[in-house]
Design a protein around this motif. Structure first.
Motif, short mmCIF file in Angstrom:
data_model
loop_
_atom_site.label_atom_id
_atom_site.label_comp_id
_atom_site.label_asym_id
_atom_site.label_seq_id
_atom_site.Cartn_x
_atom_site.Cartn_y
_atom_site.Cartn_z
N VAL B 137 1.19 -1.19 -0.11
CA VAL B 137 0.03 -0.10 -0.09
C VAL B 137 0.76 1.30 -0.10
O VAL B 137 0.72 2.14 -0.79
CB VAL B 137 -0.87 -0.05 1.21
N LYS B 162 -1.18 -7.54 -6.23
CA LYS B 162 -2.39 -7.07 -6.54
C LYS B 162 -3.37 -7.43 -5.42
O LYS B 162 -4.27 -6.89 -4.80
CB LYS B 162 -3.23 -7.66 -7.78
N LEU B 165 -2.64 -5.76 -2.09
CA LEU B 165 -3.25 -4.33 -2.10
C LEU B 165 -4.66 -4.38 -2.10
O LEU B 165 -5.18 -3.48 -1.22
CB LEU B 165 -3.02 -3.67 -3.79
N LYS B 166 -5.39 -5.28 -2.52
CA LYS B 166 -6.85 -5.33 -2.43
C LYS B 166 -7.05 -5.73 -1.21
O LYS B 166 -7.89 -5.04 -0.22
CB LYS B 166 -7.58 -6.48 -3.15
#
Lengths: 275, 189
Positions: B137, B162, B165-166
């Motif tokens: 992040v 990804k 991050l999600k």
């Protein structure tokens, strides 16, 4: 549409959806994340870090300048060393010079063979001179002075090599002046080759061998080889060799000498102080 | 401003000035990354200094192929990871846990929200994320690195980044919205 193509398309759609989801999440919390600002260190603190880094910056070295500087230092030291070389060395080598000239002028010896035999002798006797201090227990004393033992030996070797070069040049020029049938280039080739080969061997001895007797042995071997050369059929064979052979041998020996000098200068020698 | 590659070449030939320019160029981004990851000013300062020292010690091995920024951040990521594993971190963490316990006894948990310190909320929320999610992040949001770049310097795959991050952003969203709701509820009372 095949099954595989269908799967691929579905995969691409999934990836796009996930990326879209990620983008929404970013937009969702983005403005809040902006609130997490950072209070940075002061200028003085940043400067302290920069000062801590200074010793890690490589030292600026101009290689050419450094090489010239080292050579100048070496020559200066070599000139200083002249006064510390035994008078016996100069006398003995002057005698060699006279012997060479007498053998050619009076004894009517083959000038090429004669110069080939005598060419490396000053270097070999000089090597004895260079290592004399080690053998007489002076090395430790010399090492306590400003320069290291290997630097002092290297300086002496430069003087000895220079002297040998000079004496051989004088002999060559004298012979060609008085004997017009002597070919100067051939004469030069006949002394440069054994001179460089024996000098290379001398440097290897200085660098590696730990016994003074090794030099005496080399000298004896060379004198025996000289006896062989003095026989007319052998010198005839040597004269028939192509100049390329001599040149290649000289270049190889020259490279060894350069390598050894660099090694001595950079790393020092490993021989024992108290053999 | 000279390119990073030019500055590195100058540093390798002994230029102190180039070292200063390069350090100044990346000092703040690097410090910000470390600070947001560690959450402590003094430790972030020391770690940033260590990272720059590591940079100088290995600058001759920088291949000039990839972006210098990514190379530098990869040193930072690894150095921070080493720090998490170190005894120094455990010591400081123990102290901060103790401080937090004492603080929570003195003040209510919602004290921070009452003070409307959104910054503290965000800091708290980010620091509650697992390390790898926090790292992803910070690099994506605060340092605008591409997902591929994050994957390269954290030595993982694009899909893993990804996913991190999600998960991280979802947790942050929940945590920060809850904080906002609590704040509003307090104001209504």
């Amino acid at each position: 549409m095949t099954k595989r193509e269908g799967k691929n398309d579905q995969g691409l759609v999934d990836v796009a959806l996930r990326d879209q989801e990620l983008l929404h999440l970013e937009q969702d919390v983005g403005s809040l994340l902006d609130e997490y600002d950072v209070e940075y260190p002061s200028e003085a603190e940043i400067m302290m870090t920069i000062d801590r880094l200074r010793p890690f910056v490589p030292v600026k070295v101009n290689k050419r300048e450094l090489m010239f500087r080292n050579m100048a230092v070496l020559l200066k030291r070599a000139l200083h060393e002249i006064f510390y070389i035994s008078p016996l060395f100069w006398v003995a080598n002057s005698l060699f010079f006279l012997v060479a000239l007498a053998a050619v002028f009076l004894g009517e010896q083959n000038p090429y063979g004669m110069i080939m035999i005598l060419a490396p002798i000053p270097t070999l006797t000089g090597l004895m001179e260079a290592l004399k201090s080690r053998n007489t227990g002076m090395a430790e004393l010399e090492m306590s002075f400003k320069y290291s033992l290997q630097e002092m030996i290297l300086s002496k070797m430069v003087i000895i090599g220079g002297f040998n070069l000079l004496i051989n040049l004088v002999i060559s020029v004298s012979l060609t002046v008085f004997y017009h049938h002597i070919w100067l280039w051939k004469l030069l080739l006949f002394w440069i080759t054994p001179f460089t080969v024996m000098t290379a061997i001398a440097f290897i001895i200085v660098n590696r061998l730990r016994h003074f007797y090794a030099i005496t042995a080399s000298l004896m071997i060379w004198i025996s080889f000289g006896g062989l050369i003095s026989q007319s059929h052998f010198i005839g064979k040597l004269e028939s060799l192509s100049p390329v052979v001599y040149i290649l041998i000289t270049i190889s020996a020259g490279l060894v000498i350069i390598g050894r000098i660099t090694h001595m200068y950079k790393r020092g020698m490993t021989y024992e102080l108290n053999p | 401003m000279p390119e990073d590659q030019e500055l590195i070449k100058e540093i390798l030939t002994g230029s102190q000035a180039a070292m200063e320019v390069l350090t100044r160029k990346y000092y703040k981004p690097l410090y910000a990354f470390v600070y947001r990851k560690i959450g402590n000013k003094e430790t972030a300062y020391d770690l940033t200094q260590d990272i720059f020292i590591k940079m100088m010690q290995s600058i001759h091995s920088y291949s000039q192929k990839g972006a210098f920024k990514s190379w530098l951040f990869s040193i930072a990521v690894n150095h921070c990871r080493d720090y998490w594993k170190s005894a120094g971190y455990r010591q400081i963490n123990k102290q901060s846990e103790l401080t937090e316990t004492l603080e929570s006894k003195q003040k209510s948990v919602s004290y921070i929200f009452e003070q409307k310190e959104t910054r503290e909320q965000v800091k708290h929320a980010i620091h509650n994320l697992p390390e790898y999610q926090r790292e992803a992040v910070i690099l994506k949001y605060y340092h605008h690195l591409k997902i591929k770049e994050i994957a390269t310097l954290t030595e993982t795959s694009v899909s893993t980044v990804k996913s991190r991050l999600k998960q991280g952003l979802t947790k942050l969203s929940i945590s920060l919205k809850r904080g906002e709701e609590d704040d509003q509820a307090r104001r209504q009372k």
